[in-house]
Enzyme design. Structure first.
Site, PDB file in Angstrom:
ATOM      1  N   GLN A 265      -6.360 -19.492  23.950  1.00 28.98           N
ATOM      2  CA  GLN A 265      -7.587 -18.792  24.347  1.00 28.98           C
ATOM      3  C   GLN A 265      -7.975 -17.694  23.367  1.00 28.98           C
ATOM      4  OE1 GLN A 265      -5.357 -17.249  27.935  1.00 28.98           O
ATOM      5  NE2 GLN A 265      -6.706 -15.499  27.615  1.00 28.98           N
ATOM      6  N   CYS A 271      -8.775 -17.256  30.258  1.00 26.61           N
ATOM      7  CA  CYS A 271      -7.678 -18.060  30.809  1.00 26.61           C
ATOM      8  C   CYS A 271      -8.121 -18.893  32.002  1.00 26.61           C
ATOM      9  CB  CYS A 271      -6.524 -17.163  31.215  1.00 26.61           C
ATOM     10  SG  CYS A 271      -7.032 -15.826  32.296  1.00 26.61           S
ATOM     11  N   HIS A 437      -3.736 -13.294  35.395  1.00 26.87           N
ATOM     12  CA  HIS A 437      -3.766 -14.384  34.432  1.00 26.87           C
ATOM     13  C   HIS A 437      -3.815 -15.717  35.171  1.00 26.87           C
ATOM     14  CE1 HIS A 437      -3.314 -16.256  30.642  1.00 26.87           C
ATOM     15  NE2 HIS A 437      -2.050 -16.576  30.737  1.00 26.87           N
TER      16      HIS A 437
END
Ligand SMILES: *[C@@H]1O[C@H](CO)[C@@H](O)[C@H](O)[C@H]1NC(C)=O
Ligand SMILES: *[C@@H]1O[C@H](CO)[C@@H](O)[C@H](O)[C@H]1NC(C)=O
Ligand SMILES: *[C@@H]1O[C@H](CO)[C@@H](O)[C@H](O)[C@H]1NC(C)=O
Ligand SMILES: *[C@@H]1O[C@H](CO)[C@@H](O)[C@H](O)[C@H]1NC(C)=O
Length: 494
Positions: A265, A271, A437
């Site tokens: 990324q 993400c 995340h």
């Protein structure tokens, strides 16, 4: 609040709604949202890409009134007794499905200044509604009300529903010392504390800015929220989970790999879209016995999705699920990854000689594992994973995670920090846990010697990180909240 000299990336996969660009979002709890709502809806709009009218200025356009009560745990009821369902989307907003229509909006908030953000959890920003077939789009705004049939002048007032204020400074990283996190001394300390996983110094990471690391961990902001435990598995889930294999891996199911390659990324909090596309890619491989192996564009989502915040974050539920259902996703070759938020290119600008650019891929169905946000647990995740394919999850990235190289990861709290401390909210039902995340679970296993259970997880930090881009995370204990918000979507292969 939280303070540590060890990096505490209390940042989040969420951020703000791009249009409103107050880059701190609302922080609304389940209890805030549960209750009676009045939705004021517009006449159908012509084009789903159209902007919704400003509510304050053009109130007359929001003329249709719909009353919906949101009950525990996920039941929506209208005035006539029709039953539907609803779910929170983290602390950001909520989606309701009733009478063959879907409604989704982010909660309202206002950013007074850098350090003063107000959440108006009793109101929504203009959101989107459409029928379950994706037709008849309209805009709507929700207000909490006290009684069925109350008009807007009687909506729950700010006094009855105190706005919540928080300082953005509390949310930012404090006292971060990247060298400390990624130094040999610290890595040695991490490795001496436990035997389950191994940390190494990544020379490449040492050169990255804090901002870069924050973006890698999901985006700018954090929610200081927690929940004691994932919802307990039902007897039925437990029984079904017992019949599953002890270990399972979609990368090697009887010698066949159904997972698309690991990607990177870069310096963008995207993400959530990598996890989303990875899930759709893998599930299409599974559905078609590897006949189709698409790679979907993450940049198109970063640039074009109103359901997420570009490089500042977003949620897999709203991308692999809602965006893919409402707008579809396209092939990577039509809209290659750049890693910065750019202007949305429409389909006419795609490479017209590339056949792949003529079609979009949609999802037929999407859900939080367990049925709604807050109903997740290990067993439900295992069942969904084995039956239908990889699942997207969120978890909380702490500084030590950056140094992970192999083994079963669990967060090692530093003795200098109070990063274990999490304020708990007293509430009837509080499904929130902080996550920042987004990643993809592709399997699970159990250590033969220690019996320690783990998830096999695909990250989006490139192949050179972890175990060829993958990591193992302790399973069954909701480590770093990884068992708190798994979601699944079913793509329709083209
Ligand atoms: C979000 O709201 C909860 C409950 O009202 C509160 O405990 C928490 O501190 C808030 N988080 C932030 C970041 O303001
Ligand atoms: C799926 O693909 C494998 C490997 O190419 C093949 O051996 C198998 O027969 C296929 N299964 C079906 C049901 O077509
Ligand atoms: C457009 O797509 C075709 C077919 O995939 C490819 O050969 C060509 O190089 C592409 N053109 C550009 C400008 O990317
Ligand atoms: C933990 O505390 C000990 C003793 O106070 C200290 O020597 C050590 O450096 C600390 N570890 C970390 C990671 O700060």
């Amino acid at each position: 609040m939280m303070k540590s000299s060890l990096i505490i990336l209390f940042v989040s996969i969420i951020c703000c709604w791009q249009q409103i660009l107050a880059d701190t979002p609302a922080n609304c709890t389940y209890e805030d949202i549960k209750g009676l709502w009045l939705f004021e809806e517009t006449e159908p709009i012509k084009d789903r890409w159209e902007k919704c009218p400003e509510h304050q200025q053009q109130r007359e356009k929001y003329s249709k009134k719909i009353f919906i009560r949101l009950d525990f745990p996920n039941v929506a009821v209208d005035k006539f007794g029709n039953i539907g369902e609803w779910t929170m989307i983290y602390n950001q907003g909520f989606e309701v499905k009733i009478n063959y229509r879907k409604y989704f909006a982010f909660s309202a908030y206002e950013r007074k200044s850098e350090n003063n953000v107000l959440s108006y959890c009793h109101k929504t920003q203009p959101g989107w509604s459409h029928d379950v077939l994706g037709n008849n789009w309209a805009c709507y705004v929700g207000h909490k009300v006290n009684n069925w049939n109350d008009d807007v002048s009687k909506t729950v007032s700010a006094e009855k529903f105190p706005v919540k204020q928080h300082s953005e400074r509390d949310l930012y990283l404090q006292n971060i010392n990247v060298e400390h996190i990624l130094s040999q001394k610290h890595i040695d300390h991490l490795n001496s504390q436990q035997k389950s996983w191994k940390a190494i110094v990544y020379p490449d990471l040492q050169t990255k800015s804090i901002e870069h690391l924050i973006q890698m961990a999901g985006g700018r902001k954090s929610r200081i929220i927690s929940r004691p435990k994932p919802l307990r598995a039902t007897e039925q889930q437990k029984q079904l989970a017992r019949s599953l294999p002890e270990s399972f891996d979609w990368r090697n199911l009887n010698g066949i790999d159904y997972v698309s390659p690991v990607r990177d990324q870069g310096k963008c909090g995207s993400c959530y879209t990598f996890a989303s596309m990875a899930m759709l890619e893998s599930r299409i491989r599974i559905q078609t016995n590897n006949t189709f192996k698409p790679i979907f564009s993450t940049q198109e989502v970063v640039d074009c999705s109103e359901y997420s915040q570009g490089c500042d974050g977003g949620f897999s539920y709203l991308i692999a699920g809602k965006y893919a259902q409402d707008f579809g996703v396209i092939d990577e070759s039509c809209y290659p990854y750049k890693g910065v938020t750019g202007k949305c290119q429409n389909q006419q600008n795609f490479n017209q000689t590339n056949e792949k650019c003529k079609q979009r891929t949609y999802t037929i169905d999407y859900k939080y594992v367990g049925g709604y946000f807050g109903a997740c647990n290990e067993e439900a995740m295992q069942i969904e994973l084995v039956q239908n394919g990889p699942i997207a999850v969120g978890f909380e990235v702490y500084g030590d995670f950056f140094g992970y190289s192999k083994g079963i990861y669990s967060h090692q709290p530093s003795n200098e920090s109070n990063d274990q401390h999490k304020p708990t909210i007293k509430a009837e039902f509080n499904p929130f846990e902080m996550t920042n995340h987004a990643v993809l679970i592709v399997g699970y296993g159990k250590d033969k010697k220690t019996g320690e259970k783990y998830w096999i997880v695909k990250n989006s930090w490139g192949k050179q990180w972890g175990m060829d881009g993958y990591f193992w995370m302790r399973r069954g204990t909701d480590e770093c909240a990884i068992e708190s918000l798994a979601m699944a979507a079913t793509p329709i292969p083209n």
